[in-house]
Enzyme design. Structure first.
Site: not given
Length: 335
Positions: A45, A66, A175, A117, A91
């Site tokens: 991703s 994470e 993104r 993103h 995140f």
């Protein structure tokens, strides 16, 4: 600039910012054998998986952990490596804020964070995957450098420049298939040095990220209406180019900032701080997400809904240009 890249601006409509950074980072891996890439199960991703395919012995997937990933990055930096950590912006800046602050920034470690993103670029995914607070959070951490590239070409330049920059760096990218705004990569990119996309004397548009393209599009419309529009690509939010801001205040007396981020704490706030510190004044507006959580929708629709696309910029410029401002070329109140 990022040298030896195998892509050009003609690929801009085919490559996302993340795909460009994945390619550039992989190429930089040959030049910098100390780079260690880390992912938290988002190799595909975020596109950092490209690096892992070429350098599997320098690639670590920590799984869905994470916070652990950022702690490991700090340890690797202390051991002399250059860790490159990539995950979603939500995140990196929210879930892992304490680890970024205490493990990395407090020790001023040479960790590079590439967050994807960002903003509302993944608008259809909903509020949990939007991230409109990250620049405010990251620029508040001492020692942290914050960068928001305008397109794929600039993302490549930012990643390459970050490898030469000592200390923690946060690069936020989108993104989607953000259209290119730069026509070539060798335009003198430098961390902390804004790019003047075009000169103008009536009003200045200061933008970052996808806001730069929207500012350029708005300038095209406004110039057909007879206005002279200055457009500044403020790709580095921290350290911000104070000289570019002060020059805009003195020469245009009107400034609008544009960002895919909350209007609280991001680019607009950083620019406002420079203006206030200068002791000067100007007509000023911030465009971005207001004090709310974004609705769900495709990014382009959301940019229009919250009025920080080209149409919204044109509307705001028209309002500011109708305001009377006091001309004061002597700047007697300057401190």
């Amino acid at each position: 600039m990022a040298e030896g890249m195998t892509w050009s601006v003609t690929d801009g409509d085919k490559l996302t910012q993340a795909e460009v950074y994945g390619e550039v980072l992989t190429q930089l891996g040959d030049r910098y054998p100390d780079i260690i890439a880390l992912t938290a199960d988002l190799a595909s991703s975020t596109k950092i998986g490209r690096f892992g395919k070429k350098f599997p012995d320098r690639f670590i997937n920590v799984g869905i952990a994470e916070n652990t990933m950022f702690g490991m990055a700090a340890g690797l930096a202390l051991a002399g490596f250059t860790p490159v950590v990539s995950t979603f912006a939500a995140f990196a800046s929210l879930r892992c804020a304490e680890h970024v602050r205490t493990d990395i920034c407090y020790q001023n470690l040479n960790v590079k964070i590439i967050s994807t993103h960002a903003g509302i670029s993944f608008g259809q995914a909903g509020s949990t995957h939007h991230c409109t607070e990250d620049m405010a959070i990251m620029r508040s951490f001492a020692n942290m450098t914050v960068i928001a590239p305008s397109d794929g070409l600039e993302t490549g330049n930012a990643v390459a420049a970050a490898m030469e920059w000592q200390g923690p760096v946060y690069i936020r990218i989108g993104r989607g298939f953000e259209p290119p705004v730069n026509t070539f990569s060798d335009y003198g990119y430098k961390i902390g040095s804004a790019i003047t996309m075009r000169e103008g004397k009536d009003i200045t548009l200061i933008a970052c990220g996808v806001g730069v393209l929207q500012a350029v599009r708005a300038a095209d419309v406004l110039e057909r209406q007879g206005l002279s529009i200055r457009v500044i690509n403020m790709h580095t939010i921290k350290p911000i180019d104070r000289d570019a801001v002060i020059r805009a205040v003195k020469e245009t007396r009107r400034i609008i900032t544009i960002e895919d981020h909350s209007t609280i704490g991001g680019l607009g706030t950083a620019v406002a701080e420079v203006i206030v510190d200068s002791g000067m004044a100007c007509a000023f507006r911030k465009l971005g997400l207001p004090d709310c959580y974004s609705i769900v929708g495709y990014p382009e629709d959301l940019y229009h809904f919250y009025k920080f696309d080209a149409d919204g910029i044109v509307e705001t410029v028209s309002k500011i240009m109708s305001m009377e401002i006091e001309e004061d070329e002597n700047w007697d109140d300057e401190v």
